[in-house]
Design an enzyme around this catalytic site. Structure first.
Site, PDB file in Angstrom:
ATOM      1  N   SER A 145       7.357  -4.443   5.952  1.00 56.03           N
ATOM      2  CA  SER A 145       7.686  -4.136   4.554  1.00 56.03           C
ATOM      3  C   SER A 145       9.105  -4.609   4.247  1.00 56.03           C
ATOM      4  O   SER A 145       9.958  -4.661   5.146  1.00 56.03           O
ATOM      5  CB  SER A 145       7.605  -2.620   4.346  1.00 56.03           C
ATOM      6  N   TYR A 158      10.480   5.855   6.828  1.00 55.48           N
ATOM      7  CA  TYR A 158       9.579   4.702   6.647  1.00 55.48           C
ATOM      8  C   TYR A 158      10.365   3.397   6.819  1.00 55.48           C
ATOM      9  O   TYR A 158       9.953   2.503   7.569  1.00 55.48           O
ATOM     10  CB  TYR A 158       8.933   4.761   5.271  1.00 55.48           C
TER      11      TYR A 158
HETATM   12  P1  NAP Z   1      -3.998   1.735   1.948  1.00 55.85           P
HETATM   13  O1  NAP Z   1      -4.601   0.993   0.793  1.00 55.85           O
HETATM   14  O2  NAP Z   1      -3.661   3.173   1.767  1.00 55.85           O
HETATM   15  O3  NAP Z   1      -4.958   1.555   3.213  1.00 55.85           O
HETATM   16  C1  NAP Z   1      -4.624   2.133   4.419  1.00 55.85           C
HETATM   17  C2  NAP Z   1      -5.645   1.744   5.484  1.00 55.85           C
HETATM   18  O4  NAP Z   1      -5.146   2.187   6.749  1.00 55.85           O
HETATM   19  C3  NAP Z   1      -6.993   2.409   5.292  1.00 55.85           C
HETATM   20  O5  NAP Z   1      -8.004   1.539   5.744  1.00 55.85           O
HETATM   21  C4  NAP Z   1      -6.885   3.641   6.211  1.00 55.85           C
HETATM   22  O6  NAP Z   1      -8.152   4.135   6.679  1.00 55.85           O
HETATM   23  C5  NAP Z   1      -6.098   3.055   7.359  1.00 55.85           C
HETATM   24  N1  NAP Z   1      -5.380   4.035   8.181  1.00 55.85           N
HETATM   25  C6  NAP Z   1      -4.561   5.026   7.766  1.00 55.85           C
HETATM   26  N2  NAP Z   1      -4.105   5.719   8.823  1.00 55.85           N
HETATM   27  C7  NAP Z   1      -4.656   5.150   9.932  1.00 55.85           C
HETATM   28  C8  NAP Z   1      -4.582   5.415  11.310  1.00 55.85           C
HETATM   29  N3  NAP Z   1      -3.857   6.421  11.800  1.00 55.85           N
HETATM   30  N4  NAP Z   1      -5.289   4.624  12.158  1.00 55.85           N
HETATM   31  C9  NAP Z   1      -6.058   3.603  11.690  1.00 55.85           C
HETATM   32  N5  NAP Z   1      -6.164   3.307  10.382  1.00 55.85           N
HETATM   33  C10 NAP Z   1      -5.467   4.078   9.515  1.00 55.85           C
HETATM   34  O7  NAP Z   1      -2.627   1.046   2.418  1.00 55.85           O
HETATM   35  P2  NAP Z   1      -1.978  -0.383   2.079  1.00 55.85           P
HETATM   36  O8  NAP Z   1      -1.164  -0.255   0.849  1.00 55.85           O
HETATM   37  O9  NAP Z   1      -3.022  -1.437   2.159  1.00 55.85           O
HETATM   38  O10 NAP Z   1      -0.943  -0.511   3.291  1.00 55.85           O
HETATM   39  C11 NAP Z   1      -1.247  -1.195   4.483  1.00 55.85           C
HETATM   40  C12 NAP Z   1       0.027  -1.577   5.212  1.00 55.85           C
HETATM   41  O11 NAP Z   1       0.876  -2.320   4.332  1.00 55.85           O
HETATM   42  C13 NAP Z   1       0.878  -0.401   5.727  1.00 55.85           C
HETATM   43  O12 NAP Z   1       1.372  -0.714   7.005  1.00 55.85           O
HETATM   44  C14 NAP Z   1       2.030  -0.329   4.741  1.00 55.85           C
HETATM   45  O13 NAP Z   1       3.203   0.198   5.316  1.00 55.85           O
HETATM   46  C15 NAP Z   1       2.191  -1.790   4.375  1.00 55.85           C
HETATM   47  N6  NAP Z   1       2.846  -2.010   3.090  1.00 55.85           N
HETATM   48  C16 NAP Z   1       2.289  -1.554   1.936  1.00 55.85           C
HETATM   49  C17 NAP Z   1       2.946  -1.755   0.725  1.00 55.85           C
HETATM   50  C18 NAP Z   1       2.397  -1.263  -0.584  1.00 55.85           C
HETATM   51  O14 NAP Z   1       3.144  -1.317  -1.591  1.00 55.85           O
HETATM   52  N7  NAP Z   1       1.158  -0.810  -0.657  1.00 55.85           N
HETATM   53  C19 NAP Z   1       4.174  -2.434   0.709  1.00 55.85           C
HETATM   54  C20 NAP Z   1       4.723  -2.877   1.907  1.00 55.85           C
HETATM   55  C21 NAP Z   1       4.050  -2.668   3.093  1.00 55.85           C
HETATM   56  P3  NAP Z   1      -8.790   5.524   6.098  1.00 55.85           P
HETATM   57  O15 NAP Z   1      -8.952   5.293   4.605  1.00 55.85           O
HETATM   58  O16 NAP Z   1     -10.041   5.689   6.846  1.00 55.85           O
HETATM   59  O17 NAP Z   1      -7.747   6.568   6.375  1.00 55.85           O
END
Ligand code: NAP
Length: 260
Positions: A145, A158
Site C-alpha cells: 500500500s 497498518y
Molecule cells: P477486500 O475487498 O475487503 O477483500 C479482502 C479479501 O481478503 C477477501 O477475499 C477476504 O475473504 C480475504 N481475507 C480477509 N482476511 C483473510 C485471512 N485472514 N486469510 C485469507 N483471506 C482473508 O479487500 P481489498 O480492498 O481487495 O484489499 C486487498 C489487499 O489490498 C489488502 O492487502 C489491502 O491492504 C490492500 N490494499 C487495499 C487498498 C484499498 O483501498 N482497498 C489500498 C491499498 C492496499 P473473506 O471475504 O472470506 O473474509
C-alpha cells in the site's frame, strides 16, 4: 501475456483486488488457488468465473494469518496440479484509527495486523519456495500500500505493517534471487472495494472516494480492476528481469496536487 501451464495462489481472492487478480491469471490461461477466509460462496463464485474465462481454479478456505494454513494452501496447489509458479500475497487487514490517537491501538491490534499483512506473506513464501524454485518463471507479488511508502492510511499499525512488507519484499528478492524467484510489491492508493464500504457504509464510502478524487491529479479513484494489470505484470514473464521493486499504483495521488 500467457499463464498457460502455470499455477498460482492468490491469498484473499474471493473479493476485491485479489479476486480480480485471480480472474486475470485465469483469463490468460493460468490455474489458480482461490483463497477465502470466511465467505465460501464468494470463493466458489470466483472459481466458476475463472473456469468460464478458460482457466482452472479451486477454492480453499484458509485464514493465512495462521502459519499452518499457509502450508495447507501450498499443499492444496501441489496436490491439485503438482507445481506452483506464482504467489500473490493479497490478504490483508487493518484497524481504522486516527494517527494522533495513540490510545486507539494496543499490542493485540499490532499483532493481528502484522500477522496477516507481514507474517502471512513471509510464511507463504517460505512454504512455496521449495516448489517455486522448480518453476521456469517463479514470481511472488506482495500487495502492499502507499500507506507503507509514506506512513499514511488507516492507522499507524497498518502503515507500519505495509512498510515492513515493503522492506521484506526487498530482502526476500535478494535472498531468493539465487532460486530465480522474483519478489515485487504493488502499492495501491485508495481502491473502491468492500474494504472501505464494509467499514464505513455507503455514505461515508462515497465521501472518502470523492475526497480521494479531489487530491489525485488524474481526478479519479481506482476500482479493483485498476490494480490487476500491475499485479499481472509482476506475476508474468513481462517483468522477468525485475525484482525487489515497489510499484505505486495511485493515479498520481502521492505526487500531490499542483501548487496552482
Ligand atoms: P477486500 O475487498 O475487503 O477483500 C479482502 C479479501 O481478503 C477477501 O477475499 C477476504 O475473504 C480475504 N481475507 C480477509 N482476511 C483473510 C485471512 N485472514 N486469510 C485469507 N483471506 C482473508 O479487500 P481489498 O480492498 O481487495 O484489499 C486487498 C489487499 O489490498 C489488502 O492487502 C489491502 O491492504 C490492500 N490494499 C487495499 C487498498 C484499498 O483501498 N482497498 C489500498 C491499498 C492496499 P473473506 O471475504 O472470506 O473474509
Amino acid at each position: 501475456m500467457d499463464f498457460s501451464g502455470q499455477v498460482a495462489i492468490v491469498t484473499g481472492s474471493s473479493n476485491g483486488i485479489g479476486a480480480e487478480a485471480a480472474l486475470g491469471i485465469a483469463r490468460h490461461g493460468g490455474k489458480v488457488v482461490v483463497n477465502y477466509a470466511s465467505n465460501k460462496q464468494a470463493g466458489d463464485d470466483i472459481v466458476a468465473q475463472c473456469k468460464q474465462l478458460g482457466g482452472d481454479a479451486i477454492a480453499v478456505g484458509a485464514d493465512v494469518s495462521e502459519d499452518a494454513n499457509c502450508k495447507m494452501l501450498v499443499e492444496a496447489a501441489i496436490d491439485q496440479w503438482g507445481q506452483l509458479d506464482i504467489v500473490v500475497n493479497n490478504a490483508g487487514t487493518t484497524k481504522f484509527m486516527n494517527h494522533d490517537d495513540l490510545d486507539g491501538l494496543d499490542k493485540t491490534d499490532f499483532e493481528q495486523i502484522y500477522a496477516l499483512n507481514l507474517i502471512a506473506p513471509y510464511q507463504m513464501i517460505k512454504q512455496a519456495r521449495p516448489h517455486m524454485k522448480k518453476s521456469s518463471a517463479p514470481s511472488v507479488v506482495n500487495i502492499s500500500s502507499v500507506a507503507g511508502v509514506r506512513g499514511i492510511g488507516s492507522s499507524i499499525a497498518y502503515a507500519a505493517s505495509k512498510g515492513a512488507l515493503n522492506t521484506a519484499t526487498m530482502s526476500l528478492a535478494r535472498a531468493l534471487g539465487k532460486d530465480k524467484i522474483r519478489v515485487n510489491a504493488v502499492c495501491p492508493g485508495f481502491v473502491g472495494t468492500d474494504w472501505f464500504l464494509n467499514a464505513f457504509g455507503e455514505e461515508i464510502f462515497n465521501q472518502i472516494s470523492e475526497g480521494q478524487k479531489a487530491v489525485t491529479p488524474m481526478n479519479q479513484v481506482a476500482g479493483a480492476k485498476d490494480i490487476t494489470g500491475p499485479i499481472l505484470f509482476f506475476a508474468s514473464r513481462f517483468s522477468q528481469h525485475v525484482t525487489g521493486q515497489l510499484l505505486v499504483v495511485d493515479g498520481g495521488m502521492l505526487l500531490g496536487m499542483p501548487a496552482s
